[in-house]
Scaffold this active site. Sequence first.
Site, mmCIF file in Angstrom:
data_model
loop_
_atom_site.group_PDB
_atom_site.id
_atom_site.type_symbol
_atom_site.label_atom_id
_atom_site.label_comp_id
_atom_site.label_asym_id
_atom_site.label_seq_id
_atom_site.Cartn_x
_atom_site.Cartn_y
_atom_site.Cartn_z
ATOM 1 N N HIS A 1 74.116 -1.126 -24.897
ATOM 2 C CA HIS A 1 72.788 -0.676 -24.861
ATOM 3 C C HIS A 1 72.175 -1.249 -23.633
ATOM 4 C CE1 HIS A 1 69.240 1.324 -27.453
ATOM 5 N NE2 HIS A 1 69.344 1.628 -26.189
ATOM 6 N N ARG B 1 70.562 7.881 -27.607
ATOM 7 C CA ARG B 1 70.540 7.434 -28.900
ATOM 8 C C ARG B 1 71.932 7.897 -29.641
ATOM 9 N NH1 ARG B 1 67.466 4.847 -27.162
ATOM 10 N NH2 ARG B 1 65.579 3.934 -27.850
ATOM 11 N N GLU C 1 73.219 -0.983 -34.329
ATOM 12 C CA GLU C 1 73.100 -1.935 -33.369
ATOM 13 C C GLU C 1 72.703 -3.344 -33.918
ATOM 14 O OE1 GLU C 1 71.217 -0.826 -29.898
ATOM 15 O OE2 GLU C 1 72.937 1.179 -29.528
#
Length: 324
Positions: free
Chosen positions: A283, A234, A263
């Site tokens: 991601h 993260r 995001e």
Amino acid sequence: MNITILDDYQDAVRGLAAYARLAGHNVTVHRDTVSDADALVARLADADALVLIRERTRISAALIERLPGLKIISQTGGAGKHIDVEACTRAGIVVCAGTGSPDAPAELTWGLILASVRSIALEDRRLRAGQWQTTIGRSLKGLTLGIYGYGKIGSLVAGYGKVFGMKVIAFGREASARRALADGVEVVSERSKIFSEPDVLSLHVRLAPETRGMVRREDLALMKRDAVFVNTSRAELVGPRALEAALASGRPGFAAVDVFEGEPVLGAGHPLLKMDNVVATPHLGYVTADNYESYFGTAFDNILAVTAGTPARTVVNPEALGKR
């Protein structure tokens, strides 16, 4: 039943074999993310069940109060802090969690490591621009790989490092250290050493209030000038703009990241994306076809099970079952 699926950036869900399990239900899929409360309420006003893709949308108590018709929230992957489970329980909303595989994120982590130490992405861009061999990479054999947080993903990455002939060291909490020692991995007792000793440092820690911002600018300053900092966990584990500042100062020399604050990152606006010493992906850690089939198959099965009155052990708040 009205089922809403949020944040399907790639419009992938409708193409999965698991999607057929929702046949006969009214399913709405949204491809973008909205953070405005009124817009989110409008999207979910008619929803009986909600499917969440990881932590892309936060489900707060204030939002839940405005959704009296919502009965089920089914999460792909584990139910994290983005869902106010207590508020769901008070409202009689059943929350179901799924399970995740560590394989895909561990594989992507290793791909980022290779891409960074051999400048693969940079050389690809330069080759397409008419250049030839502009960097000199490093062999991983004989280098030191640091694993910060030796859990399911971290242990897999450590195993890949051993296969490549790297020395592997680890740092983490007591349980993490015990797992590392059981696998024959050296555990460093001083936190500073997990930054100063590795040639590649890979971060594998869960985001929680106590871990937010745990990697500070001064920690990164301990790293070698040719070291690589890897974050597929993260972005918020690293202090605000600490990584950008560290890279600009030359310690570490490189970074490989799969995660960002706020995001999705659109328009290439993030400062890390302007640095040649950074390899970045959007991601993608858990985004594989087989993972999606498993994640969404479980999420859909959980909705059907709760509706049928036979909820599985994946219900996070069983006390909500009797409130509807």
